[in-house]
Enzyme design. Structure first.
Site, PDB file in Angstrom:
ATOM      1  N   GLY A 109      37.765  39.569  32.797  1.00 34.08           N
ATOM      2  CA  GLY A 109      38.230  40.371  31.667  1.00 34.08           C
ATOM      3  C   GLY A 109      38.229  39.443  30.456  1.00 34.08           C
ATOM      4  O   GLY A 109      38.744  38.313  30.536  1.00 34.08           O
ATOM      5  N   ALA A 110      37.647  39.932  29.351  1.00 33.91           N
ATOM      6  CA  ALA A 110      37.376  39.029  28.220  1.00 33.91           C
ATOM      7  C   ALA A 110      38.611  38.265  27.720  1.00 33.91           C
ATOM      8  O   ALA A 110      38.586  37.027  27.631  1.00 33.91           O
ATOM      9  CB  ALA A 110      36.710  39.828  27.096  1.00 33.91           C
ATOM     10  N   ARG A 112      30.480  31.838  31.720  1.00 33.10           N
ATOM     11  CA  ARG A 112      30.084  33.245  31.587  1.00 33.10           C
ATOM     12  C   ARG A 112      29.659  33.465  30.125  1.00 33.10           C
ATOM     13  O   ARG A 112      30.405  33.124  29.200  1.00 33.10           O
ATOM     14  CB  ARG A 112      31.247  34.192  31.958  1.00 33.10           C
ATOM     15  N   ASP A 149      33.687  43.363  25.880  1.00 31.34           N
ATOM     16  CA  ASP A 149      33.515  41.906  26.046  1.00 31.34           C
ATOM     17  C   ASP A 149      33.055  41.240  24.759  1.00 31.34           C
ATOM     18  O   ASP A 149      33.287  40.054  24.548  1.00 31.34           O
ATOM     19  CB  ASP A 149      32.533  41.629  27.179  1.00 31.34           C
TER      20      ASP A 149
HETATM   21  O1  MRU Z   1      33.009  41.043  34.751  1.00 23.88           O
HETATM   22  P1  MRU Z   1      34.385  41.319  34.239  1.00 23.88           P
HETATM   23  O2  MRU Z   1      35.301  41.889  35.267  1.00 23.88           O
HETATM   24  O3  MRU Z   1      34.965  40.104  33.543  1.00 23.88           O
HETATM   25  O4  MRU Z   1      34.165  42.433  33.127  1.00 23.88           O
HETATM   26  C1  MRU Z   1      35.283  42.874  32.404  1.00 23.88           C
HETATM   27  C2  MRU Z   1      35.014  44.002  31.496  1.00 23.88           C
HETATM   28  O5  MRU Z   1      33.901  44.432  31.316  1.00 23.88           O
HETATM   29  C3  MRU Z   1      36.183  44.538  30.738  1.00 23.88           C
HETATM   30  O6  MRU Z   1      36.034  45.902  30.493  1.00 23.88           O
HETATM   31  C4  MRU Z   1      36.278  43.809  29.383  1.00 23.88           C
HETATM   32  O7  MRU Z   1      36.296  42.425  29.575  1.00 23.88           O
HETATM   33  C5  MRU Z   1      37.470  44.219  28.620  1.00 23.88           C
HETATM   34  S1  MRU Z   1      38.937  43.535  29.306  1.00 23.88           S
HETATM   35  C6  MRU Z   1      40.249  43.921  28.340  1.00 23.88           C
END
Ligand code: MRU
Length: 362
Positions: free
Chosen positions: A56-57, A100, A250
């Site tokens: 999650g970002a 990432r 993200d």
């Molecule tokens: O691969 P992830 O689980 O890190 O992807 C996360 C997402 O796509 C979320 O929707 C995004 O980071 C928003 S989190 C507040």
């Protein structure tokens, strides 16, 4: 299977500093087990980010900020002076940055911590003081993120009717942030304000952040949640049962093009086709003034094994290939509004989000 985070404080302790280590709620193991992953060196933290133990970002940004504090702390414990600690910090910053590529919060947090270290070193502070400043800044980044989540929640909740059925994708909740949430923050704020909100959560193949994490945290907070296969979303939107789609992000380009978990773009297309508003909720740390449009956003491609099976189970035959982009980019034209801590922004986003350029230039 855990009964949910009822025993945990909310906002969740997604990333914490304990006894000289960065401690993460291990999201690879949820919801079966609520365990904490201890990262006592930067390579260990990098591995945890790559494996999505923290994801999650905004949460990745908080973890990276603590990673910079960990790097410096290890140097101090090894007896290094500020020059040697700074050399190591740069190497560790580069390692964290390579984990990432898509969530811009990672780079935002690393840049912020580099500035913290540089200004502390320039003041001729001893290495212990620089370390304390990096730790304090990491704690502030987390606290700020919770505050931004609350502000987005208040702004976004006003977009929902008093009885609302919302569709979301991936996990943009407490687990994905400093502990409160972006898209789910809007839902929590509406729920806490007495609105009757029910949520449909896309399972979010291939790593099931919706089925595992969104379902877990909404359920624990008493918000009714129904999990659907990603492929069911378009039919659900056509059924007329959904008042709004809300996702996190993200990275958001200056024109409003938004990168989020793979499948978000299809959801936005289906929402447009069926006249359902598609909202994005994200803090300013997710806006990237350096990207003019979505074409400039790097999209992470992950290991093919994630598509060909899940955890220890492999379901595709040997010799079969896969394509595994972790994110897609939703064009701004499909987005009804972007909710940030400053409020609700509508098209044209290059105008309504122009403040981010002013801030990044200052
Ligand atoms: O691969 P992830 O689980 O890190 O992807 C996360 C997402 O796509 C979320 O929707 C995004 O980071 C928003 S989190 C507040």
């Amino acid at each position: 299977m855990t009964d949910g985070p009822r025993s945990l404080p909310f906002p969740f302790p997604v990333v914490e500093w304990r006894d000289g280590a960065v401690v993460l709620m291990d999201q690879c193991r949820l919801p079966e087990e609520l365990t904490f992953r201890v990262c006592d060196d930067v390579p260990g933290l990098c591995a945890a980010i790559r494996e999505l133990a923290v994801r999650g970002a905004p949460a990745i940004g908080v973890a990276a900020a603590w990673g910079m504090a960990l790097s410096w702390d290890l140097s101090v414990r090894a007896g290094c002076d500020s020059g040697a600690a700074a050399d190591r910090l740069i190497l560790d910053r580069d390692a964290l940055a390579a984990t990432r590529p898509t969530a811009v919060n990672l780079f935002w947090a690393l840049d912020r911590q580099m500035r913290t270290a540089e200004s502390a070193i320039a003041m001729d502070s001893g290495p212990e003081i620089v370390g304390r400043m990096l730790a304090a800044e990491a704690a502030i980044i987390r606290e700020e993120d919770v505050a931004l989540g609350l502000a987005m929640g208040a702004a976004g909740a006003a977009l929902l009717p008093d009885t609302a059925t919302v569709l979301t994708h991936c996990n943009a909740g407490g687990l994905a942030t400093g502990g409160y949430g972006t898209a789910l923050g809007v839902i929590y704020a509406a729920h806490d304000a007495g609105k009757k909100v029910r949520v449909y959560a896309d399972e979010t193949r291939p790593l099931l952040q919706g089925a595992r994490l969104t379902a877990w945290e909404l359920n624990a907070r008493g918000v009714p949640v129904t999990v659907i296969c990603d492929g069911a979303a378009a039919s659900l939107l056509r059924s007329g049962r959904i008042d709004a789609v809300i996702t996190g992000a993200d990275r958001i380009a200056r024109n409003g093009d938004t990168a989020n978990k793979i499948g978000t773009y299809s959801l936005a297309l289906a929402a447009r086709e069926h006249g359902v508003p598609f909202y994005v909720a994200a803090p300013s740390s997710t806006l990237d003034a350096r990207c003019s449009d979505g074409g400039a956003i790097p999209v992470e491609e992950r290991d093919h094994s994630e598509v060909l099976g899940f955890r220890d189970v492999k379901w595709s035959p040997d010799g079969v290939d896969a394509w595994n982009p972790a994110f897609d980019v939703t064009p701004a034209g499909l987005i009804e509004a972007i909710v940030t801590e400053r409020g609700v922004h509508r098209a044209p986003f290059s105008e309504s989000l122009a403040w981010i350029e002013d801030e990044s230039l200052s």
